[in-house]
Design a protein around this motif. Structure first.
Motif, mmCIF file in Angstrom:
data_model
loop_
_atom_site.group_PDB
_atom_site.id
_atom_site.type_symbol
_atom_site.label_atom_id
_atom_site.label_comp_id
_atom_site.label_asym_id
_atom_site.label_seq_id
_atom_site.Cartn_x
_atom_site.Cartn_y
_atom_site.Cartn_z
ATOM 1 N N LEU A 230 0.743 -1.290 -0.072
ATOM 2 C CA LEU A 230 0.003 0.095 -0.191
ATOM 3 C C LEU A 230 0.832 1.327 -0.039
ATOM 4 C CD1 LEU A 230 -2.753 1.360 0.124
ATOM 5 C CD2 LEU A 230 -2.513 1.067 2.875
ATOM 6 N N ARG B 168 2.132 2.009 -3.344
ATOM 7 C CA ARG B 168 0.952 2.530 -4.257
ATOM 8 C C ARG B 168 0.665 4.021 -3.935
ATOM 9 N NH1 ARG B 168 1.755 -1.159 -6.392
ATOM 10 N NH2 ARG B 168 2.617 0.326 -7.854
ATOM 11 N N LEU C 111 -6.192 -9.312 -3.750
ATOM 12 C CA LEU C 111 -6.186 -7.788 -4.025
ATOM 13 C C LEU C 111 -5.043 -7.266 -3.901
ATOM 14 C CD1 LEU C 111 -9.384 -7.090 -1.475
ATOM 15 C CD2 LEU C 111 -9.292 -6.778 -3.984
ATOM 16 N N GLY D 214 -3.744 -5.240 -6.985
ATOM 17 C CA GLY D 214 -3.346 -3.854 -6.868
ATOM 18 C C GLY D 214 -2.196 -3.454 -7.284
ATOM 19 N N ASN D 215 -1.027 -4.613 -7.084
ATOM 20 C CA ASN D 215 0.216 -4.298 -7.348
ATOM 21 C C ASN D 215 0.450 -4.248 -8.992
ATOM 22 O OD1 ASN D 215 2.688 -4.198 -5.585
ATOM 23 N ND2 ASN D 215 1.213 -5.169 -4.433
ATOM 24 N N SER E 197 -3.288 -0.226 -8.421
ATOM 25 C CA SER E 197 -4.627 0.382 -7.892
ATOM 26 C C SER E 197 -4.558 0.700 -6.423
ATOM 27 C CB SER E 197 -5.683 -0.672 -8.255
ATOM 28 O OG SER E 197 -6.854 -0.160 -7.637
ATOM 29 N N LEU F 233 -7.738 -1.114 -4.491
ATOM 30 C CA LEU F 233 -7.516 -2.321 -4.218
ATOM 31 C C LEU F 233 -6.479 -2.782 -3.158
ATOM 32 C CD1 LEU F 233 -7.487 -3.952 -7.844
ATOM 33 C CD2 LEU F 233 -9.312 -3.783 -6.303
ATOM 34 N N SER F 234 -5.356 -1.981 -3.037
ATOM 35 C CA SER F 234 -4.584 -2.178 -1.718
ATOM 36 C C SER F 234 -5.039 -1.681 -0.562
ATOM 37 C CB SER F 234 -3.456 -1.245 -2.196
ATOM 38 O OG SER F 234 -2.603 -1.534 -3.395
#
Length: 376
Positions: A215, A218, A288, A292-293, A297, A300-301
């Motif tokens: 996270l 991101r 997720l 996400g990675n 996104s 999603l993270s």
């Protein structure tokens, strides 16, 4: 101890103390729910701090330039994570004393000489994390040693926690251990599930810390930081490694469980449903994090992090139901009278909600500062 509590001891049966005559302040299912919720929050803090410590120590050893920002984030986050670990550990400790008081107190006395050492171990680990944060730039050669000792201190605390909890589930072993060392210099090494339980307690560390680091990557992407992809990739790899280790530890624990307890876990509806919910949440979290990675996104993270709480609470609940299966011959929640104190419960719930809201705001502010901090 009351006269009634001595009857089992004098009759040669298991010397189980009687429950607190004041009884439960609210119905037992509500106490269990609050215990599961607060313990899952504590475990999230434990796993993040322990996993972040492992990852930071690894970045110190390999010294790769692309991990400089990740290292700075982990370094700045550790003291705060440890403070959450301690603070969020108080409510579940109080709940276990209320729900299983006569069991937990007795096992704590039997392993007391080692149990009391968790206090200096926590103080030492906490102090070393702050020392690392303050001296990382001025004394770089000492930092791996500081982190390694802090890690050992946390591992010791987890090991003693599992010793105490597993012993509280086996009242029939109390007298033998107490006779061996009335001073409390005992460990529950005869328990076959001891080490698998300990490893399963530790294995989610990389899962949680990896998801948090992913996270962070991101967020760095959103803030146009060049180290975002490397930070997210390190988090993803740590998360997947943690999942693999967690699976192996779960298989080892299932293999060492007594046959009747293993059968109970699959036959009891509540336990089976919570295990399925935990497995489903774990699958969703990892999906997720991976997606996400790949898609870079942020939503999603964030969703993956949020589902970690549901996963943890599901497994905590299943673990508690298994504990009651171990104790079915000695103790039942229905044995304890209920004398409701709804006013005190209301005060607790209001305080808890307000405290958690404050922690969320504080975490967001400190996390942004930690992620964007410059690494010397």
């Amino acid at each position: 101890m009351s006269a009634g509590a001595l009857v089992p001891l004098l009759s040669g049966a298991v010397p189980l103390p009687t429950p607190d005559p004041l009884g439960y302040p609210v119905p037992a299912p509500l106490l269990q729910l609050l215990s599961h919720f607060t313990l899952s929050l504590h475990f999230l803090a434990v796993n993040f701090t322990l996993g972040a410590l492992m990852l930071l120590l690894w970045t110190k050893i390999v010294r790769q330039p692309q991990h400089a920002t990740a290292s700075g984030f982990l370094r700045a986050s550790l003291p705060l994570g440890f403070s959450y670990l301690v603070t969020l550990g108080i409510p579940p400790l109080l709940f276990v004393q209320v729900v299983y008081g006569q069991l937990f107190y007795t096992s704590s006395v039997i392993v007391g000489a080692f149990w009391i050492l968790i206090i200096p171990a926590l103080i030492l680990s906490y102090g070393l994390l702050y020392l690392h944060k303050l001296t990382d730039a001025t004394r770089p050669r000492r930092q791996p040693a500081f982190l390694a000792v802090a890690l050992l201190g946390m591992l010791y605390v987890g090991f003693m926690y599992v010793n105490n909890i597993t012993l509280s589930m086996h009242p029939e072993r109390w007298m033998g251990l107490y006779a061996a060392s009335p001073a409390g210099a005992n460990l529950h090494l005869a328990e076959p599930t001891l080490f698998p339980r300990w490893l399963l307690l530790l294995s989610p560390a990389l899962v949680v810390a990896g998801a948090a680091l992913s996270l962070a990557g991101r967020l760095l992407d959103r803030w146009k930081n060049a180290d975002g992809p490397a930070t997210a990739l390190l988090g993803l790899r740590a998360h997947l490694l943690g999942r693999g280790v967690m699976l192996l530890c779960a298989v080892a624990l299932i293999a060492t469980l007594p046959n009747d307890i293993r059968q109970f876990a699959f036959a009891d509806g509540r336990t089976f449903i919570h295990l399925l919910a935990g497995l489903a949440a774990a699958l969703c979290v990892t999906t997720l994090v991976v997606v996400g990675n790949r898609r870079k996104s942020l939503p999603l993270s964030i969703a993956g992090i949020a589902l970690l709480g549901l996963e943890g609470m599901s497994f905590v609940a299943a673990r508690d139901f298994v504990r009651l299966a171990y104790l079915k011959e000695h103790f039942s929640l229905t044995d304890v009278p209920v004398h409701p104190q709804w006013g005190m419960l209301t005060i607790f719930l209001v305080s808890m909600v307000a405290g958690l809201a404050f922690l969320v705001v504080l975490t967001v502010k400190v996390t942004r500062r930690a992620i964007t901090a410059k690494v010397s």
